[in-house]
Design an enzyme around this catalytic site. Structure first.
Site, PDB file in Angstrom:
ATOM      1  N   LYS A  99       0.946  -1.186   0.068  1.00  0.00           N
ATOM      2  CA  LYS A  99       0.017   0.132  -0.075  1.00  0.00           C
ATOM      3  C   LYS A  99       0.787   1.136   0.067  1.00  0.00           C
ATOM      4  CE  LYS A  99      -3.749   0.318   2.616  1.00  0.00           C
ATOM      5  NZ  LYS A  99      -4.183   1.146   1.487  1.00  0.00           N
ATOM      6  N   GLU A 108      -3.089   4.524   7.292  1.00  0.00           N
ATOM      7  CA  GLU A 108      -3.649   3.420   7.001  1.00  0.00           C
ATOM      8  C   GLU A 108      -3.386   2.362   7.520  1.00  0.00           C
ATOM      9  OE1 GLU A 108      -4.659   4.286   2.270  1.00  0.00           O
ATOM     10  OE2 GLU A 108      -2.816   3.441   2.784  1.00  0.00           O
TER      11      GLU A 108
HETATM   12  C1  5RP Z   1      -2.934   4.956  -0.452  1.00  0.00           C
HETATM   13  C2  5RP Z   1      -3.205   3.539  -0.670  1.00  0.00           C
HETATM   14  C3  5RP Z   1      -4.311   3.125  -1.727  1.00  0.00           C
HETATM   15  O1  5RP Z   1      -5.202   2.544  -1.068  1.00  0.00           O
HETATM   16  C4  5RP Z   1      -3.697   2.422  -2.953  1.00  0.00           C
HETATM   17  O2  5RP Z   1      -2.873   3.196  -3.601  1.00  0.00           O
HETATM   18  C5  5RP Z   1      -4.761   2.051  -3.936  1.00  0.00           C
HETATM   19  O3  5RP Z   1      -5.260   2.980  -4.368  1.00  0.00           O
HETATM   20  P1  5RP Z   1      -6.500   2.919  -5.623  1.00  0.00           P
HETATM   21  O4  5RP Z   1      -7.767   2.564  -5.084  1.00  0.00           O
HETATM   22  O5  5RP Z   1      -6.624   4.438  -6.098  1.00  0.00           O
HETATM   23  O6  5RP Z   1      -5.892   2.198  -6.857  1.00  0.00           O
HETATM   24  O7  5RP Z   1      -2.627   2.568  -0.318  1.00  0.00           O
HETATM   25  O8  5RP Z   1      -1.859   5.033   0.365  1.00  0.00           O
END
Ligand code: 5RP
Length: 233
Positions: A99, A108
């Site tokens: 992530k 997160e």
């Molecule tokens: C943010 C994250 C997001 O959850 C991850 O990048 C996925 O993003 P998206 O749903 O726009 O593809 O970890 O820090």
């Protein structure tokens, strides 16, 4: 709407459907979770669920939750989180994640790891056999330590790159005021060991490996032209 957006929308809808009345919900970051936040707001407005309170994982999640009428609180005010919904950049067969595509992985991880149930929402393009195959590994670093941390990340076998802003001169600055280094590994064979090794470098706040945190993965797929949601428990 293109196929990826349709998949994101459908998993967002499916995750929002898992939210029950009288619960505390961790609200993730990114374009997929944005749909979940929107649909939770719709369910609240329609009276399908009531007495929900959200814990946002980023400024983005906070803004969206306010826009869609979800009441918010902080970790100071609650003693548990019932359900967290969040996206991911990669998911491996053991439900381990990368992530941090939105540079929000530190908050997160705090919220997702605290939740009694953590549901990940992804489109099928995020599923990989080995982490690191398609996505760089984000590491949040305090600014004064950026040079030594980058050297030590290289010593661990990664190729570090400071994440730069888009439509902003200079580096990306996180919601906590730190920098993000994206690390290229050929393949991450032992995510649990790497997560610990990176976090042991002084000056690193948190990295984007989420090992053993996810409970359920909702995968958006298009099968015979129709959007479907596959559940991995
Ligand atoms: C943010 C994250 C997001 O959850 C991850 O990048 C996925 O993003 P998206 O749903 O726009 O593809 O970890 O820090």
């Amino acid at each position: 709407m293109d196929a990826v957006q349709v998949m994101k929308q459908e998993v967002g809808r499916a995750a929002a459907a898992m939210v029950e009345s009288n619960t505390i919900v961790g609200l993730g970051t990114g374009s997929t979770t944005a749909y979940a936040i929107q649909f939770i707001g719709d369910r609240l407005a329609a009276g399908e669920i009531e007495n929900i309170v959200g814990i946002p994982t980023s400024f983005q999640a906070e803004v969206l939750s306010k826009q869609y009428g979800i009441p918010l609180t902080s970790l100071d005010a609650v003693d548990h989180i019932d359900l967290a919904i969040d996206g991911a950049d990669e998911v491996d067969p053991n439900k381990n994640l990368i992530k941090g595509g939105g540079a929000a992985h530190t908050r997160e991880k705090v919220v997702d790891a605290l939740a009694n149930k953590f549901v990940v929402v992804v489109d099928s393009g995020k599923m990989v056999d080995v982490l690191g195959s398609t996505f760089l590994l984000p590491v949040e670093v305090i600014p004064m330590a950026i040079a030594p941390v980058m050297r030590q990340l290289e010593a661990l076998g990664g190729k570090p790159e400071l994440r730069m802003g888009v439509k902003k001169a200079g580096p990306v600055v996180t919601d906590e005021g730190n920098l993000v280094v994206d690390l290229k590994f050929e393949a991450i064979k032992d995510p649990a060991a790497l997560e610990i090794a990176i976090n042991n470098i002084p000056g690193v706040l948190e990295n984007g490996l989420f090992v053993g945190v996810a409970d359920t993965i909702l995968v958006g797929e298009i099968i015979d032209g129709e959007p479907k949601v596959r559940t991995i428990n």
